[in-house]
Design a protein around this motif. Structure first.
Motif, mmCIF file in Angstrom:
data_model
loop_
_atom_site.group_PDB
_atom_site.id
_atom_site.type_symbol
_atom_site.label_atom_id
_atom_site.label_comp_id
_atom_site.label_asym_id
_atom_site.label_seq_id
_atom_site.Cartn_x
_atom_site.Cartn_y
_atom_site.Cartn_z
ATOM 1 N N ALA A 169 -48.447 9.929 11.765
ATOM 2 C CA ALA A 169 -48.137 10.705 10.554
ATOM 3 C C ALA A 169 -49.349 10.706 9.635
ATOM 4 C CB ALA A 169 -46.920 10.133 9.837
ATOM 5 N N ASN A 170 -49.409 11.677 8.728
ATOM 6 C CA ASN A 170 -50.555 11.734 7.821
ATOM 7 C C ASN A 170 -50.138 12.232 6.433
ATOM 8 O OD1 ASN A 170 -53.126 12.128 6.596
ATOM 9 N ND2 ASN A 170 -54.052 12.313 8.610
ATOM 10 N N ILE A 221 -51.300 18.392 -2.582
ATOM 11 C CA ILE A 221 -49.950 17.947 -2.227
ATOM 12 C C ILE A 221 -49.278 17.179 -3.361
ATOM 13 C CG2 ILE A 221 -50.526 17.848 0.220
ATOM 14 C CD1 ILE A 221 -50.612 14.792 -0.030
ATOM 15 N N TYR A 222 -49.889 17.190 -4.554
ATOM 16 C CA TYR A 222 -49.308 16.448 -5.687
ATOM 17 C C TYR A 222 -47.877 16.924 -5.964
ATOM 18 C CZ TYR A 222 -48.541 14.506 -10.317
ATOM 19 O OH TYR A 222 -48.003 13.826 -11.386
ATOM 20 N N GLY A 223 -46.963 15.977 -6.095
ATOM 21 C CA GLY A 223 -45.565 16.298 -6.375
ATOM 22 C C GLY A 223 -44.687 16.358 -5.142
ATOM 23 N N MET A 224 -45.293 16.357 -3.942
ATOM 24 C CA MET A 224 -44.504 16.397 -2.718
ATOM 25 C C MET A 224 -43.914 15.012 -2.458
ATOM 26 S SD MET A 224 -45.690 17.402 1.168
ATOM 27 C CE MET A 224 -45.937 15.824 1.959
ATOM 28 N N PRO A 225 -42.601 14.890 -2.283
ATOM 29 C CA PRO A 225 -42.024 13.586 -1.949
ATOM 30 C C PRO A 225 -42.595 13.059 -0.634
ATOM 31 C CG PRO A 225 -40.313 15.138 -2.602
ATOM 32 C CD PRO A 225 -41.576 15.928 -2.439
ATOM 33 N N ILE A 226 -42.920 11.768 -0.605
ATOM 34 C CA ILE A 226 -43.504 11.157 0.592
ATOM 35 C C ILE A 226 -42.754 9.876 0.931
ATOM 36 C CG2 ILE A 226 -45.815 12.078 0.180
ATOM 37 C CD1 ILE A 226 -46.502 9.160 -0.831
ATOM 38 N N LEU A 227 -43.007 9.370 2.136
ATOM 39 C CA LEU A 227 -42.503 8.049 2.510
ATOM 40 C C LEU A 227 -43.368 6.998 1.813
ATOM 41 C CD1 LEU A 227 -42.007 8.664 6.343
ATOM 42 C CD2 LEU A 227 -40.192 8.396 4.648
ATOM 43 N N ASN A 228 -42.734 6.031 1.181
ATOM 44 C CA ASN A 228 -43.460 5.044 0.369
ATOM 45 C C ASN A 228 -44.025 3.899 1.205
ATOM 46 O OD1 ASN A 228 -42.801 6.523 -1.934
ATOM 47 N ND2 ASN A 228 -40.914 5.366 -2.272
ATOM 48 N N VAL A 229 -44.710 4.232 2.289
ATOM 49 C CA VAL A 229 -45.221 3.194 3.182
ATOM 50 C C VAL A 229 -46.252 2.313 2.489
ATOM 51 C CG1 VAL A 229 -44.768 4.539 5.261
ATOM 52 C CG2 VAL A 229 -46.963 4.739 4.140
ATOM 53 N N PRO A 238 -50.255 8.731 -0.512
ATOM 54 C CA PRO A 238 -49.906 8.395 -1.903
ATOM 55 C C PRO A 238 -50.481 9.353 -2.935
ATOM 56 C CG PRO A 238 -50.757 6.471 -0.712
ATOM 57 C CD PRO A 238 -51.039 7.669 0.139
ATOM 58 N N ALA A 239 -51.449 10.173 -2.535
ATOM 59 C CA ALA A 239 -52.015 11.149 -3.476
ATOM 60 C C ALA A 239 -50.943 12.084 -4.006
ATOM 61 C CB ALA A 239 -53.118 11.951 -2.788
ATOM 62 N N ALA A 240 -49.887 12.266 -3.243
ATOM 63 C CA ALA A 240 -48.787 13.127 -3.687
ATOM 64 C C ALA A 240 -48.110 12.576 -4.941
ATOM 65 C CB ALA A 240 -47.763 13.284 -2.561
ATOM 66 N N ARG A 241 -48.221 11.261 -5.149
ATOM 67 C CA ARG A 241 -47.626 10.645 -6.337
ATOM 68 C C ARG A 241 -48.619 10.447 -7.467
ATOM 69 N NH1 ARG A 241 -45.538 6.579 -2.796
ATOM 70 N NH2 ARG A 241 -47.071 5.192 -3.773
ATOM 71 N N THR A 242 -49.895 10.234 -7.120
ATOM 72 C CA THR A 242 -50.850 9.732 -8.118
ATOM 73 C C THR A 242 -51.982 10.687 -8.484
ATOM 74 O OG1 THR A 242 -52.153 8.687 -6.355
ATOM 75 C CG2 THR A 242 -50.395 7.376 -7.352
ATOM 76 N N SER A 244 -52.819 19.365 6.871
ATOM 77 C CA SER A 244 -53.039 20.153 5.656
ATOM 78 C C SER A 244 -54.500 20.157 5.237
ATOM 79 C CB SER A 244 -52.198 19.582 4.510
ATOM 80 O OG SER A 244 -52.705 18.319 4.117
ATOM 81 N N GLY A 245 -55.324 19.299 5.854
ATOM 82 C CA GLY A 245 -56.729 19.221 5.486
ATOM 83 C C GLY A 245 -56.986 18.354 4.277
ATOM 84 N N VAL A 246 -56.008 17.540 3.857
ATOM 85 C CA VAL A 246 -56.140 16.694 2.670
ATOM 86 C C VAL A 246 -56.445 15.260 3.097
ATOM 87 C CG1 VAL A 246 -54.952 15.819 0.616
ATOM 88 C CG2 VAL A 246 -54.536 18.159 1.402
ATOM 89 N N GLU A 247 -57.441 14.646 2.469
ATOM 90 C CA GLU A 247 -57.783 13.261 2.765
ATOM 91 C C GLU A 247 -56.637 12.342 2.357
ATOM 92 O OE1 GLU A 247 -59.768 11.221 4.803
ATOM 93 O OE2 GLU A 247 -61.476 12.209 3.849
ATOM 94 N N ASN A 248 -56.358 11.339 3.175
ATOM 95 C CA ASN A 248 -55.223 10.446 2.923
ATOM 96 C C ASN A 248 -55.687 9.174 2.228
ATOM 97 O OD1 ASN A 248 -52.877 8.884 2.995
ATOM 98 N ND2 ASN A 248 -52.254 9.709 4.971
ATOM 99 N N GLU A 249 -55.240 8.947 1.006
ATOM 100 C CA GLU A 249 -55.614 7.766 0.234
ATOM 101 C C GLU A 249 -55.056 6.481 0.842
ATOM 102 O OE1 GLU A 249 -54.519 8.224 -3.834
ATOM 103 O OE2 GLU A 249 -55.778 9.985 -4.170
#
Length: 479
Positions: free
Chosen positions: A399-400, A415-423, A405-409, A441-446
């Motif tokens: 998964a990616n 992807i900001y605002g997209m609900p994610i799994l809180n791994v 976490p960038a979706a939250r922070t 999506s081409g977005v770097e994963n924090e």
């Protein structure tokens, strides 16, 4: 008992089987039997259609008998191809097959509409009011859009078309094509009264097919699950409308059920991404990674697969977040074998499923069911997200974007605002990944750069084999 009574009863029975089958598909436990029930419904509907052909007035029999032979040949070809391809298709290619079948359903509805609209020119006249032709044209429109759009989605998922199609003024061009299509359709209904020249009818369907291509080409890969669901809804709606045109209750009911279910699923998936359907279709999300995301601090820290497996062996609670990489590696069986080893060591293991994980709705559920993973350890995102902070280890397998976490922070992230799994909230995170590339999506994963994250590089199946061997050796079961 008249043939018409048998036909009507068969159509009602088919409609009931469709509805009951779809209801059973709502649960992983009964989904397989639901598909079988719906398949029986389709068989009843097909047999009723052939009975109708041979039970009509004697005067029409020569023409319709010829059609029945053509239909039987087409049915034999279709069944043979579907049986062969269904047996042959890999789990990784299942999203492509779903997109392709969506398109075939939409194309069938469009073909019915074309037949009705061309009938006046072919047979010298056809009775119908504005409602009749309006429904015909609208059903043909969305059926044709679903056909060409689904084919583009299939080509993108199968990597026959790479990247997205974007240029300045794209939305204006798409809007113009749509207005032209609607204009031609409106002229056919209101000006021509359904008796338009064949070339106008052909032009209408060509414009609709072109719009389906233009509508789908700009959409990025990360949005494909929503797009497939949307076209599924389009196909259902088109089939329902053409069922009304043909006065076929089985088509009407099946189309309405599929259309409403597909619409609801599309809205739920868009909500799971914290976006509207229009935003999915018209925004730039999922295009490429050129967006300003800000600098990510930290570094990726690799770890040996065997060491990660041993750490999980001594954990109390492990949560697994699967993604498309699991399907690509066909590692679901080895993953479950590893899970059973952990469970034998009294480790509490659960699976966390994001609504848009994979390349189609329910992709991960199907994958895990194929491996025999019990349903009672598989949880939807909203049911398990709160448990990550209690987990000793969270392991991400392929998964990616759904764990970023960038979706939250990060407000600058697409992807900001997209609900994610809180791994990232687990005490320790292991990420199984083939390389250091970005997500679909081409977005770097924090997540990959966090202090509590280690990267386990390699093909997911080979990684699982190494973890299994490490745990077996530790427990005295190695060879």
């Amino acid at each position: 008992m008249s043939p018409q009574f048998i036909i009507d009863a068969a159509f009602i029975a088919a409609a009931f089987l469709f509805i009951y089958g779809l209801k059973r598909m709502s649960s992983p436990v009964t989904a397989r039997s639901g598909i079988v029930v719906a398949g029986w419904g389709m068989l009843v509907a097909v047999l009723a259609s052939f009975l109708y052909t041979f039970g009509v007035a004697e005067a029409a029999k020569p023409h319709l008998t010829t059609n029945a032979i053509v239909a039987a040949v087409a049915l034999a070809i279709g069944v043979s191809w579907a049986w062969w391809s269904g047996k042959k298709v890999a789990m990784t290619a299942m999203p492509q097959m779903v997109a392709l079948y969506n398109g075939m359903g939409g194309g069938s509805a469009a073909a019915i509409a074309a037949m009705v609209l061309l009938q006046p020119a072919v047979e010298g006249g056809h009775s119908g009011d504005l409602l009749h032709y309006g429904v015909t044209v609208f059903g043909g429109l969305i059926g044709a859009i679903s056909l060409s759009g689904s084919l583009i989605a299939w080509a993108k998922l199968d990597e026959r078309i790479k990247g997205t199609w974007r240029y300045t003024g794209l939305q204006a061009v798409n809007g113009a094509v749509m207005l032209i299509t609607l204009g031609i359709g409106g002229w056919i209904v209101f000006a021509a009264g359904g008796h338009a020249p064949p070339m106008i009818v052909v032009g209408f369907f060509v414009a609709a097919l072109v719009f389906g291509v233009f509508m789908t080409m700009p959409i990025g890969g990360a949005d494909m699950p929503v797009v497939i669901s949307l076209y599924n809804a389009f196909t259902g709606l088109a089939v329902g409308m053409e069922g009304y045109v043909l006065q076929n209750p089985a088509l009407m009911i099946a189309g309405m059920v599929v259309g409403s279910a597909g619409t609801l699923l599309t809205l739920l998936m868009a909500k799971a991404m914290n976006r509207s359907v229009s935003n999915v279709i018209f925004s730039n999300f999922g295009a490429t990674g050129g967006e300003a995301e800000g600098e990510i601090k930290g570094s990726m820290k690799p770890i040996d697969a065997g060491d990660a497996g041993i750490q999980m062996r001594y954990a109390s609670k492990v949560i697994i977040a699967p993604g498309y990489g699991l399907a690509v590696a066909q590692a679901q069986h080895k993953l479950f074998e590893f899970v059973k080893l952990l469970q034998a060591a009294d480790v509490d293991v659960k699976f966390a499923i994001h609504p848009v994980a994979g390349r189609m709705p329910g992709h991960m559920n199907v994958l895990l069911a194929e491996a025999g993973v019990p349903y009672d350890i598989i949880y939807d995102m909203e049911d398990i997200n709160a448990e990550f902070k209690e987990a000793d280890v969270a392991i991400v397998v392929g998964a990616n974007d759904t764990v970023n976490p960038a979706a939250r922070t990060n407000k600058s992230s697409p992807i900001y605002g997209m609900p994610i799994l809180n791994v990232d909230m687990a005490k320790q995170v292991f990420v199984v990944k083939r390389g250091q590339g970005k997500g679909y999506s081409g977005v770097e994963n924090e997540l990959f750069f966090k202090d509590n994250t280690n990267m386990v590089y390699g093909d997911a199946q080979k990684v699982m084999v190494s973890m299994i061997q490490a745990v077996k050796s530790l427990d005295g079961g190695g060879h």
